[in-house]
Design an enzyme around this catalytic site. Structure first.
Site, PDB file in Angstrom:
ATOM      1  N   SER A 240       0.960  -1.054   0.090  1.00 35.90           N
ATOM      2  CA  SER A 240      -0.061   0.188  -0.122  1.00 35.90           C
ATOM      3  C   SER A 240       1.022   1.307   0.006  1.00 35.90           C
ATOM      4  O   SER A 240       2.003   1.264   0.334  1.00 35.90           O
ATOM      5  CB  SER A 240      -0.998   0.091   1.239  1.00 35.90           C
ATOM      6  OG  SER A 240      -0.159   0.573   2.372  1.00 35.90           O
ATOM      7  N   LYS A 241       0.304   2.270  -0.653  1.00 38.23           N
ATOM      8  CA  LYS A 241       1.114   3.530  -0.755  1.00 38.23           C
ATOM      9  C   LYS A 241       1.475   4.027   0.640  1.00 38.23           C
ATOM     10  O   LYS A 241       2.446   4.534   0.994  1.00 38.23           O
ATOM     11  CB  LYS A 241       0.311   4.486  -1.374  1.00 38.23           C
ATOM     12  CG  LYS A 241       0.794   5.898  -1.635  1.00 38.23           C
ATOM     13  CD  LYS A 241       1.717   6.231  -2.923  1.00 38.23           C
ATOM     14  CE  LYS A 241       1.933   7.838  -3.066  1.00 38.23           C
ATOM     15  NZ  LYS A 241       2.289   7.953  -4.312  1.00 38.23           N
ATOM     16  N   ARG A 242       0.355   4.090   1.490  1.00 36.03           N
ATOM     17  CA  ARG A 242       0.567   4.386   2.871  1.00 36.03           C
ATOM     18  C   ARG A 242       1.672   3.999   3.441  1.00 36.03           C
ATOM     19  O   ARG A 242       2.402   4.655   4.151  1.00 36.03           O
ATOM     20  CB  ARG A 242      -0.957   4.422   3.593  1.00 36.03           C
ATOM     21  CG  ARG A 242      -1.032   5.194   4.793  1.00 36.03           C
ATOM     22  CD  ARG A 242      -2.371   5.079   5.267  1.00 36.03           C
ATOM     23  NE  ARG A 242      -3.012   3.689   5.246  1.00 36.03           N
ATOM     24  CZ  ARG A 242      -2.538   2.822   6.209  1.00 36.03           C
ATOM     25  NH1 ARG A 242      -1.873   3.134   7.260  1.00 36.03           N
ATOM     26  NH2 ARG A 242      -3.294   1.676   6.021  1.00 36.03           N
ATOM     27  N   LYS A 243       1.767   2.487   3.638  1.00 35.95           N
ATOM     28  CA  LYS A 243       2.703   1.770   4.116  1.00 35.95           C
ATOM     29  C   LYS A 243       4.021   1.722   3.327  1.00 35.95           C
ATOM     30  O   LYS A 243       5.145   1.820   4.082  1.00 35.95           O
ATOM     31  CB  LYS A 243       1.941   0.618   4.646  1.00 35.95           C
ATOM     32  CG  LYS A 243       3.068  -0.314   5.355  1.00 35.95           C
ATOM     33  CD  LYS A 243       2.311  -1.426   6.206  1.00 35.95           C
ATOM     34  CE  LYS A 243       3.344  -2.089   7.162  1.00 35.95           C
ATOM     35  NZ  LYS A 243       3.141  -3.522   7.369  1.00 35.95           N
ATOM     36  N   GLY A 245       4.931   3.359   0.356  1.00 32.61           N
ATOM     37  CA  GLY A 245       5.537   4.599  -0.463  1.00 32.61           C
ATOM     38  C   GLY A 245       5.588   4.387  -2.077  1.00 32.61           C
ATOM     39  O   GLY A 245       4.619   3.684  -2.338  1.00 32.61           O
TER      40      GLY A 245
END
Ligand code: GLU
Length: 477
Positions: A240-243, A245
């Site tokens: 995931s982007k949040r986790k 990057g």
């Protein structure tokens, strides 16, 4: 005719997992002569952004993945409502008039429509009367618990699957504000667009049990389902982007200098392999080898660390594709990277340089470092000690460079004659060929590790070579 679709929601940038889903649909389509449909799932007005839509098109364009038909769900809402209404008419759906409540839980914005399964039993006349009076309701699918024990389907990847109906809640088809949910929009469109195969991430498996119920209730033919294993990080967490990057964004790889077809090749091997376990494959080879049987059920690991965000396998594959590409084609891909690094390079020059550096670069971006001395008018400073040959000293370096300078003044600047000439000069001086070549190489390239010397000299040309050798001679002096 077979028909497949890629159905992204424009709520983020193009994720590499989504790109892989696109590619597997596309491979299936191209292998079986099926239509490839791009369906933008843009009914969640609050979360859609133009930026996200742009990023989806940008990613697909970069990967040179074309499609045959395109739709936007937001333009098909009447169809979605019509199918929802038909389900109500047939008794497969019911209105739930439970109220909307504000919630004070943290991590949850706004409120939620309450769910009251007892509303299943409300007589239709009462339900119609309350709806006609303007009372808001959620339209829910009536999961047939009394007549059906389990929902079953055969997944082309995961095999026979079943889920007890007791474990499937009466899910919403229309929200309290009348907007259709993903379940109804997706099934209505899959039916209407005559989708024969739904190929999507394994995270949709729980949805698929609900979708099978909808397809059966509407009386349409169920598509074949093929779910794809998830992409995960080395620790098993879903990418995931949040986790994680930028490693999850397609454009990261474009900007890092991947060839589109090399990146497609890499994505294909995340969760799929051909029967013969080949790794480097062209688009055409991928199309010919693709089958659902080759898809693994276990999650596919993308390897990266904070220090090295690019999966080593992706980089290796990219280097292999770079090596096996035609000079003209590769040169066209390298040019924008050299220019982006600030070099003013003509395409003719890039064509000459390309065969000399293609064994030495792993990404297109590497060209800026591997070939800078071809593009710069002046070399960056280097340590003059580098000019001193193996088992030699500064005096030897000077002798060699002066001799070379003299010879190059009148030499014919082509590989075979330069080689013959400089070898003869080494012989005349009584030094080993390597002792002759190293000072020249460092003088013209500014470093010891560089492409083959004679081709390099030929591309640089007489004037530049003489200038750089003069500069080296001054440095040594
Ligand atoms: N819009 C959904 C998504 O992006 C579509 C899933 C599907 O049905 O393929 O996850």
């Amino acid at each position: 005719m077979q028909r497949v679709r890629f159905a992204p929601s424009p709520t983020g940038f193009l994720h590499i997992g989504s790109a892989r889903t696109y590619i597997f649909n596309w491979l299936y389509a191209r292998r079986h002569g099926a239509a490839m449909i791009l369906r933008i799932d843009d009914t969640d007005v609050g979360r859609n952004t133009q930026e996200s839509l742009d990023s989806i098109f940008e990613g697909l364009r970069w990967l040179e993945l074309e499609w045959d038909e395109q739709y936007r769900q937001s333009e098909r809402l009447a169809l979605h409502r019509e199918i929802a209404q038909a389900l109500l008419e047939k008794g497969y759906a019911y209105r739930d008039f439970s109220p909307y409540v504000e919630l004070e839980e943290k991590d949850w914005e706004g409120g939620r429509w309450l769910f009251n399964p007892a509303m299943r039993e409300m007589p239709r006349a009462e339900s119609d009367r309350r709806a006609a009076s303007g009372e808001p309701f959620v339209l829910r699918f009536r999961v047939p618990r009394e007549t059906l024990e389990a929902v079953r389907f055969r997944d082309a990847v995961y095999g026979e699957l079943s889920k007890n109906t007791a474990d499937i809640e009466d899910f919403a088809l229309l929200r309290g504000d009348g907007t259709p949910t993903y379940h109804i929009t997706s099934c209505a469109d899959d039916l209407d667009l005559k989708i024969s195969h739904v190929i999507r991430g394994q995270d949709h498996l729980t949805n698929t049990f609900k979708h099978v119920l909808i397809f059966d209730a509407v009386g349409g033919r169920r598509p074949v389902f093929a779910h794809l294993p998830l992409l995960v990080a080395a620790d098993g967490s879903k990418l995931s982007k949040r986790k994680h990057g930028p490693v999850v964004s397609v454009t990261t790889y474009r900007d890092a200098g991947f060839l589109p077809h090399a990146f497609i090749n890499f994505l294909c091997l995340l969760g799929w392999s051909p029967k013969d376990d080949r790794e480097q494959m062209t688009r055409q080879e991928l199309i010919e080898a693709f089958s659902f049987e080759g898809i693994n059920r276990s999650n596919a690991v993308v390897n990266f660390t904070e220090a090295d965000p690019l999966d080593p396998k992706a980089v290796w594959l990219n280097a292999e594709h770079i090596r096996s590409m035609g000079v003209e084609d590769l040169s066209g891909h390298l040019l924008p990277f050299a220019r982006a690094a600030g070099f003013q390079v003509e395409s003719g020059k890039m064509m000459q340089v390309t065969p000399l550096v293609r064994e030495r670069i792993k990404t297109l971006r590497d060209v800026a470092v591997a070939a800078d001395f071809f593009f710069l008018s002046q070399l960056p400073p280097y340590d003059p000690a580098e000019l001193i040959p193996h088992q030699g000293d500064a005096a030897l370096a000077l002798t060699v460079l002066k001799r070379a300078r003299q010879a190059l003044e009148t030499a014919e600047f082509s590989h075979p004659s330069l080689e013959a000439l400089l070898r003869a000069e080494a012989g005349a001086l009584g030094v080993k060929a390597g002792q002759m070549f190293q000072p020249i190489r460092v003088a013209v390239c500014g470093r010891k590790a560089a492409p083959p010397l004679f081709e390099t000299l030929a591309v640089l040309g007489r004037e530049t070579c003489l200038e750089r050798i003069d500069h080296a001679i001054r440095n040594l002096g």
